[in-house]
Enzyme design. Structure first.
Site, mmCIF file in Angstrom:
data_model
loop_
_atom_site.group_PDB
_atom_site.id
_atom_site.type_symbol
_atom_site.label_atom_id
_atom_site.label_comp_id
_atom_site.label_asym_id
_atom_site.label_seq_id
_atom_site.Cartn_x
_atom_site.Cartn_y
_atom_site.Cartn_z
ATOM 1 N N HIS A 167 -10.504 22.400 6.949
ATOM 2 C CA HIS A 167 -11.184 21.657 8.027
ATOM 3 C C HIS A 167 -10.229 21.463 9.197
ATOM 4 C CE1 HIS A 167 -14.979 19.822 6.031
ATOM 5 N NE2 HIS A 167 -14.699 21.006 5.535
ATOM 6 N N TYR A 214 -17.649 10.579 10.443
ATOM 7 C CA TYR A 214 -17.424 9.143 10.247
ATOM 8 C C TYR A 214 -18.275 8.436 11.297
ATOM 9 C CZ TYR A 214 -13.215 10.139 7.442
ATOM 10 O OH TYR A 214 -12.333 10.578 6.482
ATOM 11 N N PRO A 225 -10.618 3.543 1.771
ATOM 12 C CA PRO A 225 -10.740 5.010 1.815
ATOM 13 C C PRO A 225 -11.003 5.601 3.205
ATOM 14 C CG PRO A 225 -12.657 4.021 0.752
ATOM 15 C CD PRO A 225 -11.694 2.915 0.990
ATOM 16 N N LYS A 237 -6.463 8.445 2.585
ATOM 17 C CA LYS A 237 -5.011 8.462 2.354
ATOM 18 C C LYS A 237 -4.562 8.195 0.907
ATOM 19 C CE LYS A 237 -3.313 9.469 6.305
ATOM 20 N NZ LYS A 237 -4.062 10.730 6.258
ATOM 21 N N TYR A 260 -4.270 11.400 10.534
ATOM 22 C CA TYR A 260 -5.289 11.855 9.577
ATOM 23 C C TYR A 260 -4.777 13.054 8.784
ATOM 24 C CZ TYR A 260 -9.898 12.740 7.621
ATOM 25 O OH TYR A 260 -10.941 12.904 6.738
HETATM 26 P P1 RFL Z 1 -5.644 6.558 -10.684
HETATM 27 O O1 RFL Z 1 -6.438 7.719 -10.211
HETATM 28 O O2 RFL Z 1 -6.304 5.235 -10.717
HETATM 29 O O3 RFL Z 1 -5.104 6.921 -12.134
HETATM 30 C C1 RFL Z 1 -4.457 5.964 -12.948
HETATM 31 C C2 RFL Z 1 -4.634 6.385 -14.397
HETATM 32 O O4 RFL Z 1 -3.942 5.452 -15.236
HETATM 33 C C3 RFL Z 1 -4.784 5.125 -16.347
HETATM 34 N N1 RFL Z 1 -4.394 3.795 -16.855
HETATM 35 C C4 RFL Z 1 -3.670 3.616 -17.980
HETATM 36 N N2 RFL Z 1 -3.161 4.481 -18.853
HETATM 37 C C5 RFL Z 1 -2.475 3.974 -19.925
HETATM 38 N N3 RFL Z 1 -2.301 2.637 -20.122
HETATM 39 C C6 RFL Z 1 -2.780 1.718 -19.255
HETATM 40 N N4 RFL Z 1 -2.610 0.418 -19.442
HETATM 41 C C7 RFL Z 1 -3.508 2.207 -18.118
HETATM 42 N N5 RFL Z 1 -4.127 1.609 -17.065
HETATM 43 C C8 RFL Z 1 -4.650 2.588 -16.321
HETATM 44 C C9 RFL Z 1 -6.197 5.150 -15.772
HETATM 45 O O5 RFL Z 1 -7.172 5.346 -16.793
HETATM 46 C C10 RFL Z 1 -6.098 6.352 -14.824
HETATM 47 O O6 RFL Z 1 -6.445 7.569 -15.449
HETATM 48 O O7 RFL Z 1 -4.312 6.375 -9.835
HETATM 49 P P2 RFL Z 1 -3.358 7.502 -9.155
HETATM 50 O O8 RFL Z 1 -3.069 8.594 -10.139
HETATM 51 O O9 RFL Z 1 -2.249 6.767 -8.522
HETATM 52 O O10 RFL Z 1 -4.270 8.201 -8.041
HETATM 53 C C11 RFL Z 1 -4.702 7.471 -6.908
HETATM 54 C C12 RFL Z 1 -6.045 8.037 -6.410
HETATM 55 O O11 RFL Z 1 -6.924 8.126 -7.506
HETATM 56 C C13 RFL Z 1 -6.632 7.165 -5.298
HETATM 57 O O12 RFL Z 1 -5.638 6.754 -4.398
HETATM 58 C C14 RFL Z 1 -7.730 7.910 -4.491
HETATM 59 O O13 RFL Z 1 -8.823 8.241 -5.298
HETATM 60 C C15 RFL Z 1 -8.196 7.053 -3.318
HETATM 61 N N6 RFL Z 1 -9.285 7.667 -2.573
HETATM 62 C C16 RFL Z 1 -9.040 8.643 -1.636
HETATM 63 N N7 RFL Z 1 -7.788 9.112 -1.447
HETATM 64 C C17 RFL Z 1 -7.549 10.143 -0.574
HETATM 65 O O14 RFL Z 1 -6.394 10.562 -0.407
HETATM 66 N N8 RFL Z 1 -8.572 10.741 0.145
HETATM 67 C C18 RFL Z 1 -9.856 10.335 -0.008
HETATM 68 O O15 RFL Z 1 -10.727 10.953 0.591
HETATM 69 C C19 RFL Z 1 -10.141 9.233 -0.895
HETATM 70 N N9 RFL Z 1 -11.390 8.802 -1.078
HETATM 71 C C20 RFL Z 1 -10.614 7.233 -2.781
HETATM 72 C C21 RFL Z 1 -11.643 7.826 -2.011
HETATM 73 C C22 RFL Z 1 -10.917 6.264 -3.717
HETATM 74 C C23 RFL Z 1 -12.220 5.861 -3.898
HETATM 75 N N10 RFL Z 1 -12.465 4.864 -4.890
HETATM 76 C C24 RFL Z 1 -13.471 4.938 -5.864
HETATM 77 C C25 RFL Z 1 -11.529 3.778 -5.042
HETATM 78 C C26 RFL Z 1 -12.954 7.442 -2.165
HETATM 79 C C27 RFL Z 1 -13.253 6.435 -3.097
HETATM 80 C C28 RFL Z 1 -14.700 6.021 -3.215
HETATM 81 C C1 PHB Z 2 -14.669 11.898 0.036
HETATM 82 O O1 PHB Z 2 -15.046 13.057 0.236
HETATM 83 O O2 PHB Z 2 -14.847 11.332 -1.054
HETATM 84 C C2 PHB Z 2 -13.975 11.158 1.123
HETATM 85 C C3 PHB Z 2 -13.638 11.838 2.282
HETATM 86 C C4 PHB Z 2 -13.008 11.155 3.312
HETATM 87 C C5 PHB Z 2 -12.746 9.814 3.179
HETATM 88 C C6 PHB Z 2 -13.059 9.135 2.003
HETATM 89 C C7 PHB Z 2 -13.693 9.823 0.965
HETATM 90 O O3 PHB Z 2 -12.145 9.139 4.208
#
Ligand code: RFL
Ligand code: PHB
Length: 389
Positions: A72, A200, A292, A296, A384
């Site tokens: 993108h 957005y 989100p 990041k 971004y």
């Molecule tokens: P995670 O993914 O939460 O993984 C942590 C893992 O640890 C396990 N765990 C344990 N294991 C053993 N013992 C325990 N006591 C434990 N407690 C927990 C959990 O089961 C899990 O498997 O953290 P990690 O690896 O640091 O990764 C971070 C990312 O997942 C997170 O920052 C992103 O998903 C955030 N995020 C986005 N980030 C982006 O860079 N670009 C995006 O477009 C973006 N969109 C989003 C997002 C997060 C979202 N949500 C649901 C919060 C969109 C959404 C909707």
């Molecule tokens: C997504 O595709 O889940 C997504 C993309 C951009 C964002 C947050 C989530 O800023």
């Protein structure tokens, strides 16, 4: 069992760290509370920065992403139906790759299986011991039996609700937090995206985001009150409200379909400092959360573990502690930059329930600035697409 680095959590942070350490000849074991299928069922991020792509390349897990990820070169912002496209390639000569976190996780799991790395799924009651002493170890139960994992270091990659951060004495950590008065309702569907690029959109009813996972799979989000539940939002209601919040030309060509997944995520900014306590190193969501809106969270996590892997490689390869001693400070610069950007994007694009007309005018003026001065658009593009780690 004994290993060099015990990794808690098999999300993107833990799995990427495991593979980066493996590439440097450093032994590691991952302990994950949930099953592998459960980890893969969480629908989260979609946008990868250049340094995240580089991290996956270094980990030997980038092949499918290069084949299937969508490049993108820009993004569209809409403010009360006025448009602006921020052209990343024109502004700063870079792009992002749209490739779902689920696929990143799957590729890292496959890479780990191919290299014979140990991941213990469904490891219960994980507890960290002697992290400020000379012989740190982790205990856990698996299939009803208690196990002990001795190690040199522990990487806390267990997300915001994990056990690692909670194992650090409270008086050592300084935390900063902002909880936003709304959440995001996400919907995944096998329908072609409404536009080639992400949109957005700010509307008086609230924010909307049009994202995607492929040319046939879309991911859409709506700002909703924190009191709402998924049950309050039938697919019909979701699509009608999304159309309402998008400019009419997009609403007219939006293709709708049954949802594959729907979930609500609260929005929060959170940082805990420092990211190291003796033998324990926090990485990813265990140390910081961003709303989100700036895409990041996953990218910050990937940056942290690349720093950490470099630091361990320096320690085991060259006998130098400089990397592990400087880990927290090095990460924090990028963390705060990403916190600022995510907070800025959230403030710019959401409708705040307690906001007044003055704030609305400030948002409009900020948006106008993006339209009027290329410096503002360049700054947004730089943030971004990602600051170097
Ligand atoms: P995670 O993914 O939460 O993984 C942590 C893992 O640890 C396990 N765990 C344990 N294991 C053993 N013992 C325990 N006591 C434990 N407690 C927990 C959990 O089961 C899990 O498997 O953290 P990690 O690896 O640091 O990764 C971070 C990312 O997942 C997170 O920052 C992103 O998903 C955030 N995020 C986005 N980030 C982006 O860079 N670009 C995006 O477009 C973006 N969109 C989003 C997002 C997060 C979202 N949500 C649901 C919060 C969109 C959404 C909707
Ligand atoms: C997504 O595709 O889940 C997504 C993309 C951009 C964002 C947050 C989530 O800023």
């Amino acid at each position: 069992m004994k290993t060099q680095v015990a990794i808690i959590g098999a999300g993107p942070s833990g799995l990427l760290l495991g593979q980066l350490l493996y590439q440097n000849g450093i032994d590691n074991v991952i302990l994950e509370r949930k099953s592998g299928e459960y980890v893969l069922s969480r629908i989260r991020a979609g946008v990868l920065e250049h340094t995240t792509v580089q991290g996956l390349e270094k980990a030997g897990a980038a092949e499918r992403m290069h084949r299937e990820g969508l490049v993108h070169e820009g993004v569209e912002l809409v403010f009360n139906h006025q448009h602006i496209r921020v052209d990343f390639e024109k502004e700063i000569g870079k792009h992002v790759v749209v490739y779902g976190q689920t696929e990143v996780t799957r590729d890292l799991m496959d890479a780990r299986a191919a290299t014979g790395g140990i991941t213990v799924y469904e490891a219960q009651d994980v507890a960290l011991h002697d992290i400020d002493g000379n012989q740190p170890y982790v205990t856990y139960t698996h299939n009803g039996e208690t196990h002990r994992l001795d190690c040199d270091f522990i990487a806390g990659c267990d997300g915001f609700h994990g056990v690692s951060r909670q194992s650090i004495p409270a008086d050592v950590l300084k935390t900063y937090e902002r909880v936003y008065p709304f959440g995001w309702l996400g919907l995944l569907s096998d329908t072609p995206p409404v536009s080639e690029e992400l949109i957005y959109a700010k509307h008086p009813n609230g924010f909307a985001l049009c994202s995607q996972r492929s040319t046939t799979r879309s991911r859409y989000y709506l700002q909703v009150p924190l009191s709402d539940t998924v049950e309050d939002w039938s697919d019909e209601r979701f699509w009608a409200e999304l159309k309402n919040r998008l400019p009419p030309a997009y609403a007219a060509r939006l293709i709708t379909g049954p949802s594959l997944e729907k979930s609500i995520a609260p929005l929060r900014s959170f940082v805990s400092e420092p990211m190291r306590y003796h033998a324990l190193f926090l990485a990813g969501d265990a140390a910081h959360i961003v709303p989100p809106t700036g895409a990041k969270g996953l990218n910050l996590a990937a940056g942290d573990v690349q720093c950490l892997a470099d630091a361990f490689a320096d320690y085991y390869g060259n006998g130098s502690s400089a990397g592990i001693d400087g880990y927290s400070e090095r990460c924090m610069k990028r963390v705060w930059a990403a916190e600022r950007f995510s907070w800025y994007m959230t403030k710019l694009l959401h409708t705040f329930p307690d906001g007044d007309e003055f704030e609305e005018k400030m948002q409009q003026a900020e948006f106008n600035q993006l339209k009027l001065t290329e410096h503002a658009a360049k700054l947004l593009a730089e943030n971004y697409v990602g600051l170097p780690y």
